[in-house]
Write a protein that holds these residues in place. Structure first.
Motif, PDB file in Angstrom:
ATOM      1  N   GLN A 131      30.661  53.330  41.032  1.00  0.00           N
ATOM      2  CA  GLN A 131      29.946  52.678  40.286  1.00  0.00           C
ATOM      3  C   GLN A 131      30.389  51.927  39.152  1.00  0.00           C
ATOM      4  O   GLN A 131      30.707  52.310  38.170  1.00  0.00           O
ATOM      5  N   CYS A 132      29.190  51.093  39.959  1.00  0.00           N
ATOM      6  CA  CYS A 132      29.474  49.341  38.522  1.00  0.00           C
ATOM      7  C   CYS A 132      28.971  49.500  37.195  1.00  0.00           C
ATOM      8  O   CYS A 132      27.371  48.996  37.637  1.00  0.00           O
ATOM      9  N   PRO A 146      35.192  52.134  38.155  1.00  0.00           N
ATOM     10  CA  PRO A 146      36.738  50.769  37.815  1.00  0.00           C
ATOM     11  C   PRO A 146      37.901  50.882  36.290  1.00  0.00           C
ATOM     12  O   PRO A 146      38.333  50.212  36.910  1.00  0.00           O
ATOM     13  N   ASP A 147      36.927  51.199  35.978  1.00  0.00           N
ATOM     14  CA  ASP A 147      37.617  51.785  34.394  1.00  0.00           C
ATOM     15  C   ASP A 147      37.149  52.538  33.310  1.00  0.00           C
ATOM     16  O   ASP A 147      35.885  52.974  33.185  1.00  0.00           O
ATOM     17  N   MET A 148      37.967  53.429  33.264  1.00  0.00           N
ATOM     18  CA  MET A 148      37.434  54.921  32.769  1.00  0.00           C
ATOM     19  C   MET A 148      37.045  54.340  31.655  1.00  0.00           C
ATOM     20  O   MET A 148      35.754  55.237  30.572  1.00  0.00           O
ATOM     21  N   ALA A 149      37.242  53.224  30.462  1.00  0.00           N
ATOM     22  CA  ALA A 149      36.846  53.176  29.353  1.00  0.00           C
ATOM     23  C   ALA A 149      35.684  52.885  29.287  1.00  0.00           C
ATOM     24  O   ALA A 149      35.012  52.305  27.850  1.00  0.00           O
ATOM     25  N   THR A 164      35.316  44.419  36.245  1.00  0.00           N
ATOM     26  CA  THR A 164      35.953  43.186  36.699  1.00  0.00           C
ATOM     27  C   THR A 164      35.698  43.170  38.073  1.00  0.00           C
ATOM     28  O   THR A 164      35.784  44.360  38.551  1.00  0.00           O
ATOM     29  N   LEU A 165      35.793  41.937  38.513  1.00  0.00           N
ATOM     30  CA  LEU A 165      36.214  42.220  40.867  1.00  0.00           C
ATOM     31  C   LEU A 165      37.293  42.372  40.142  1.00  0.00           C
ATOM     32  O   LEU A 165      37.124  43.915  41.542  1.00  0.00           O
ATOM     33  N   TRP A 219      41.440  47.402  42.951  1.00  0.00           N
ATOM     34  CA  TRP A 219      41.821  48.779  42.583  1.00  0.00           C
ATOM     35  C   TRP A 219      41.846  49.922  42.654  1.00  0.00           C
ATOM     36  O   TRP A 219      42.221  50.485  43.199  1.00  0.00           O
ATOM     37  N   SER A 220      39.637  49.708  41.988  1.00  0.00           N
ATOM     38  CA  SER A 220      39.322  51.097  42.188  1.00  0.00           C
ATOM     39  C   SER A 220      39.110  50.706  44.091  1.00  0.00           C
ATOM     40  O   SER A 220      40.020  52.273  44.290  1.00  0.00           O
TER      41      SER A 220
END
Ligand code: 13P
Ligand code: SF4
Length: 350
Positions: free
Chosen positions: A102-103, A124-127, A309-310, A315-316
């Motif tokens: 999910q982006c 990609p970022d929980m924050a 971000t890309l 990473w995800s």
């Protein structure tokens, strides 16, 4: 919390991510969708990430659902589906892949998980949060119910799973007025966006709409003076706002709609000059498809959406982090509220 240094060194050991003009030239078809806003030398930095993400998606049977506020290199480079919150929720019900990346922000990933309990949903970022989702808890819903006994609770999808589970039905900016109008009760509780609720109250005068005092940190910043001053400087510009803006801002504009509603309006009307009173990536993402439109004026960045971000997407996909988990009992109740919204939207032809 995501350790950027660790992430970067791990990515550099695994992938060749050096900027490459040769690769950028080879990927000209992708670059052509964003060349009005991203020059080729900049695209050369993104191209290796886009190549690896698209390769890993196939390898890992993953699909990327991206919100309209993602930056152009994500929106045009790696997304499989783009849309507003309602479109992304509907698309999440149709996913066949094993993994959804999910982006967008956390509540969007939670909605995908609620609708797909057996699939792996990654963010990609929980924050990547949301000021609206953070403004209310299930206790807040109970407080509103105690204050307005018997009134149904219509919660914006910009809420946590727990809040959805405590609500009767969800709504998004593209169906809020119609959902509120379809409620049987004369009084309707809307949470947590006070401005969306006030905009709905104006458009649905037959209902007494009461609201929670949350707001979006991006859209609450606009004032009617911003709109009027800009119009005075650029007579003829079409000004289009998201309904998370205060009502006096929406009233000073020419049109208001969800992020996809805004895109549709600009694509159909093709104004010579347009100011989008919303998040900055919106205009960038449609600039190439609409070369006849000059996008102008200030925009505001959503710091939460911009956490995606890309490099974090790569990473995800590479590590399978961060996985979004929703308690099963909460998800079951939340699913009722989200599915009611989807079913009612379809019934209303939205
Ligand atoms: P949309 O549903 O209109 O895409 O809005 C989501 C959002 O978070 C806007 O700030
Ligand atoms: Fe939340 Fe506002 Fe960001 Fe949308 S733009 S995700 S409502 S903070």
């Amino acid at each position: 919390m995501l350790d950027l240094t660790e992430m970067r060194s791990n990515l550099a050991e695994t992938f060749d991510l050096a900027p490459s003009m040769t690769l950028a030239e080879e990927m000209r078809d992708i670059h052509a969708r964003m060349d009005r806003v991203i020059p080729l030398p900049d695209f050369a930095r993104y191209a290796p990430y886009i190549r690896e993400i698209n390769r890993l998606k196939r390898e890992k049977n993953a699909v990327i659902l991206a919100h309209n506020y993602m930056t152009p290199e994500i929106y045009h480079g790696v997304a499989d589906v783009v849309g507003d919150s309602l479109q992304l929720a509907i698309e999440a019900t149709k996913v066949e892949a094993e993994t959804i990346v999910q982006c967008g922000v956390h509540f969007m990933a939670e909605t995908s998980k609620i609708l797909n309990p057996s699939k792996r949903v990654l963010i990609p970022d929980m924050a990547a949060g949301c000021s609206l989702a953070e403004s209310i808890t299930a206790e807040g819903i109970a407080e509103m119910r105690a204050k307005y006994p018997g009134a149904p609770v219509v919660s914006y999808v910009n809420t946590t799973a727990e809040v959805k589970a405590a609500s009767d039905i969800c709504c998004t900016s593209s169906n809020a007025a119609q959902i509120v109008a379809a409620m049987e009760s004369d009084t309707v509780i809307m949470t947590p966006d006070q401005y969306l609720a006030q905009n709905v109250a104006r458009d649905v005068p037959q209902k007494k709409v009461v609201w929670w005092a949350g707001s979006c940190i991006v859209h609450e910043q606009y004032t009617p003076a911003d709109i009027n001053d800009f119009r005075a400087l650029h007579p003829g510009v079409e000004i289009i706002a998201h309904p998370e803006c205060p009502p006096n801002v929406v009233e000073a504009c020419d049109f208001s709609g969800s992020t996809s509603g805004i895109i549709k309006y600009v694509a159909e009307h093709k104004p010579k000059q347009a100011m989008l009173v919303t998040e900055c990536s919106m205009a960038s993402n449609i600039a190439d498809a609409l070369p006849e439109v000059e996008f102008m004026g200030p925009c505001n960045m959503c710091p939460y959406m911009k956490k995606i971000t890309l490099e974090k997407i790569l990473w995800s996909l590479h590590t399978g982090r961060e996985e979004v988990i929703v308690d099963l009992a909460v998800a079951e109740k939340a699913r009722v509220a989200v599915e009611r919204m989807i079913d009612l939207s379809k019934k209303l032809g939205l």
